[in-house]
Design a protein around this motif. Structure first.
Motif, short mmCIF file in Angstrom:
data_model
loop_
_atom_site.label_atom_id
_atom_site.label_comp_id
_atom_site.label_asym_id
_atom_site.label_seq_id
_atom_site.Cartn_x
_atom_site.Cartn_y
_atom_site.Cartn_z
N ILE A 41 0.93 -1.20 0.12
CA ILE A 41 -0.01 -0.07 0.04
C ILE A 41 0.72 1.24 0.17
O ILE A 41 0.61 2.33 -0.73
N GLN A 42 1.90 1.28 0.90
CA GLN A 42 2.97 2.54 0.74
C GLN A 42 3.70 2.61 -0.46
O GLN A 42 3.53 3.67 -0.92
N LEU A 43 3.91 1.41 -1.13
CA LEU A 43 4.45 1.47 -2.13
C LEU A 43 3.63 2.24 -3.55
O LEU A 43 4.37 2.96 -4.31
N ASP A 44 2.47 1.72 -3.43
CA ASP A 44 1.66 2.11 -4.25
C ASP A 44 0.97 3.36 -3.88
O ASP A 44 1.02 4.31 -5.16
N LEU A 45 1.10 3.84 -2.82
CA LEU A 45 0.80 5.40 -2.50
C LEU A 45 2.09 6.19 -3.15
O LEU A 45 1.77 7.31 -3.58
N LYS A 46 3.45 5.73 -2.99
CA LYS A 46 4.57 6.48 -3.31
C LYS A 46 4.44 6.61 -4.82
O LYS A 46 4.82 7.52 -5.46
N ARG A 47 3.96 5.44 -5.64
CA ARG A 47 4.00 5.60 -6.99
C ARG A 47 2.99 6.34 -7.61
O ARG A 47 2.93 7.23 -8.69
N ALA A 48 1.78 6.60 -6.81
CA ALA A 48 0.61 7.39 -7.00
C ALA A 48 1.10 8.93 -6.99
O ALA A 48 0.73 9.69 -7.89
N LYS A 49 1.92 9.15 -5.88
CA LYS A 49 2.34 10.29 -5.62
C LYS A 49 3.07 10.90 -6.67
O LYS A 49 3.16 11.83 -7.21
N GLU A 50 4.16 9.95 -7.07
CA GLU A 50 5.22 10.18 -7.96
C GLU A 50 4.46 10.62 -9.44
O GLU A 50 5.01 11.43 -10.20
N LYS A 51 3.45 9.68 -9.72
CA LYS A 51 2.55 9.74 -11.13
C LYS A 51 1.76 11.08 -11.05
O LYS A 51 1.95 11.83 -12.00
N ALA A 52 1.54 11.62 -9.99
CA ALA A 52 0.68 12.88 -9.68
C ALA A 52 1.56 14.18 -10.17
O ALA A 52 1.23 14.88 -10.63
N GLU A 53 2.89 14.04 -9.26
CA GLU A 53 3.95 15.01 -9.33
C GLU A 53 4.14 15.19 -10.82
O GLU A 53 4.47 16.12 -11.50
N ALA A 54 4.62 13.79 -11.52
CA ALA A 54 4.72 13.70 -12.92
C ALA A 54 3.79 14.46 -13.83
O ALA A 54 3.98 15.27 -14.84
N ASP A 113 1.78 16.69 -12.89
CA ASP A 113 1.70 18.06 -12.66
C ASP A 113 2.66 18.73 -13.59
O ASP A 113 2.48 19.87 -14.03
N LYS A 114 3.96 18.12 -13.43
CA LYS A 114 5.29 18.73 -14.10
C LYS A 114 4.72 18.67 -15.69
O LYS A 114 5.09 19.66 -16.46
N LEU A 115 4.54 17.80 -16.38
CA LEU A 115 3.96 17.55 -17.62
C LEU A 115 2.78 18.63 -18.07
O LEU A 115 2.86 19.28 -18.84
N LYS A 116 1.86 18.86 -17.07
CA LYS A 116 0.81 19.83 -17.32
C LYS A 116 1.70 21.27 -17.51
O LYS A 116 1.19 21.95 -18.51
N SER A 117 2.55 21.34 -16.64
CA SER A 117 3.15 22.75 -16.78
C SER A 117 4.04 22.70 -17.96
O SER A 117 4.11 23.95 -18.47
N GLN A 118 4.67 21.80 -18.40
CA GLN A 118 5.54 21.74 -19.57
C GLN A 118 4.63 22.19 -20.71
O GLN A 118 4.81 22.39 -21.69
N PHE A 119 3.34 21.32 -20.49
CA PHE A 119 2.33 21.25 -21.92
C PHE A 119 2.15 22.77 -22.03
O PHE A 119 1.84 23.32 -23.02
N LEU A 120 1.59 23.48 -20.93
CA LEU A 120 1.08 24.84 -20.92
C LEU A 120 2.16 25.85 -21.62
O LEU A 120 1.87 26.73 -22.27
#
Length: 373
Positions: free
Chosen positions: A134-147, A149-156
């Motif tokens: 569960i902790q690893l899944d949460l970490k991956r989900a957090k990293e995916k969300a951060e990525a 968000d970064k892609l969104k900024s790059q996209f804009l």
């Protein structure tokens, strides 16, 4: 009377004790806890997977570690017979399995000899695999969300430039048309048309990627002759090749090749491959070709003698918004869309490339074809 009372109380106590043992057995089994004793002198490990004494097993330490070698550091501490209490996390795999499990060993000294050395340890092993997962899944989900968000900024940031450039050309040269000479008007109209095409292509890319990610992108298979399509696409795409130092080569091996696929998507794949090749080739040739094999299916490919790609940039090719040449035109979405389309259509998109030599991009999909040579 007193004897009967004592017997009754003993009987009642034994029932209550049995019930207590049953509750503890259920609790231990359902919380992933097993209890163990370790005899340091005899090097024997006794394992209990529940609370009942009937569910215990005793093994030599060497036998135990042969099956679970990851626990050796824990027993190394106990074999020194000095530490009274300790806990240690262990990552391990069961025999004949590569699946990782996570446990914590909590150990306490039970008996010591006359010299103060520990001769018997007891402890528990708690399986934390579900919690760690569960902790690893949460970490991956957090990293995916951060990525994301970064892609969104790059996209804009990227889209603001990609949209503004052709839009400025359209607005700017449109305002000059009124006072332009015939020759100038012809040039301005060509620039406006190019800007409009770039803008339309960009918007289509954004809409396609959005619908693919939302799961609303629909495929519309139809039966068509890819040999005819290929000739038509070659004639249309040859107009984009304005560099006299680059030759367009077309290899159409069949008079007819009837397939049932989404024709619009097949044409889009060819267009993106060709546009990408033309854009990155200054000298030599751009070659578009296809082939059919009963086992491999249909393969569409475009080869160029362009700039090529460094091996260190291979993993960026199909990423969204990634541009290996940051000065080149384009949203960085085209190849990412093709990868998503290939997955959706059940095909495979890939490439080979060498820096300074050129690249070949290909798309392969399993399908039936009726061929006339």
């Amino acid at each position: 009377y007193w004897l009967r009372k004592d017997v009754n109380e003993t009987y009642i106590n034994s029932i209550e004790l049995a019930r207590y043992h049953e509750r503890m057995d259920i609790a231990l089994k359902n919380t992933g806890i097993s209890q163990f004793d370790y005899d340091v002198v005899r090097r024997k490990v006794t394992i209990r997977n529940g609370y009942k004494m009937t569910e215990e097993i005793t093994l030599d330490l060497d036998t135990y570690l042969e099956h679970l070698p990851a626990f050796k550091p824990v027993f190394d501490v106990m074999n020194r017979a000095e530490t009274l209490n300790f806990s240690q996390d262990v990552t391990f795999c069961y025999p004949d399995s590569e699946e990782k499990h996570y446990a914590v060993m909590m150990v306490r000294a039970m008996d010591r000899d006359d010299e103060g050395k520990v001769v018997l340890y007891t402890g528990i092993r708690k399986d934390n695999t579900d919690l760690i997962q569960i902790q690893l899944d949460l970490k991956r989900a957090k990293e995916k969300a951060e990525a994301a968000d970064k892609l969104k900024s790059q996209f804009l940031d990227n889209m603001s430039h990609e949209i503004r450039t052709p839009l400025n050309a359209i607005v700017g040269f449109s305002s000059l048309l009124q006072d332009a000479t015939d020759e100038e008007r012809k040039q301005y109209i060509e620039i406006i048309n190019n800007g409009s095409s770039q803008l339309l292509s960009l918007i289509n890319d954004i809409l396609d990627m959005s619908s693919i990610e939302a799961g609303t992108f629909e495929l519309y298979p139809s039966t068509f002759d890819i040999a005819d399509d290929f000739n038509e696409m070659a004639a249309e795409l040859s107009k984009k090749l304005k560099n006299p130092d680059v030759r367009l080569l077309v290899e159409n091996p069949y008079k007819s090749c009837i397939v049932t696929l989404d024709e619009r998507m097949v044409n889009k794949i060819i267009t993106v491959f060709m546009t990408n090749a033309i854009k990155n080739t200054e000298k030599g040739h751009v070659k578009m070709y296809y082939a059919y094999d009963e086992e491999e299916g249909l393969t569409i490919a475009v080869e160029d003698t362009g700039v090529g790609i460094d091996e260190e940039n291979f993993d960026k090719v199909f990423r969204r918004f990634e541009k290996i040449d940051t000065f080149a035109q384009g949203s960085g979405l085209e190849l990412a869309i093709l990868k998503a389309l290939a997955d959706r259509m059940g095909g495979k998109v890939g490439f080979t490339s060498k820096k300074g030599v050129g690249s070949t991009f290909y798309y392969t999909i399993h399908c039936k074809a009726i061929i006339t040579v």
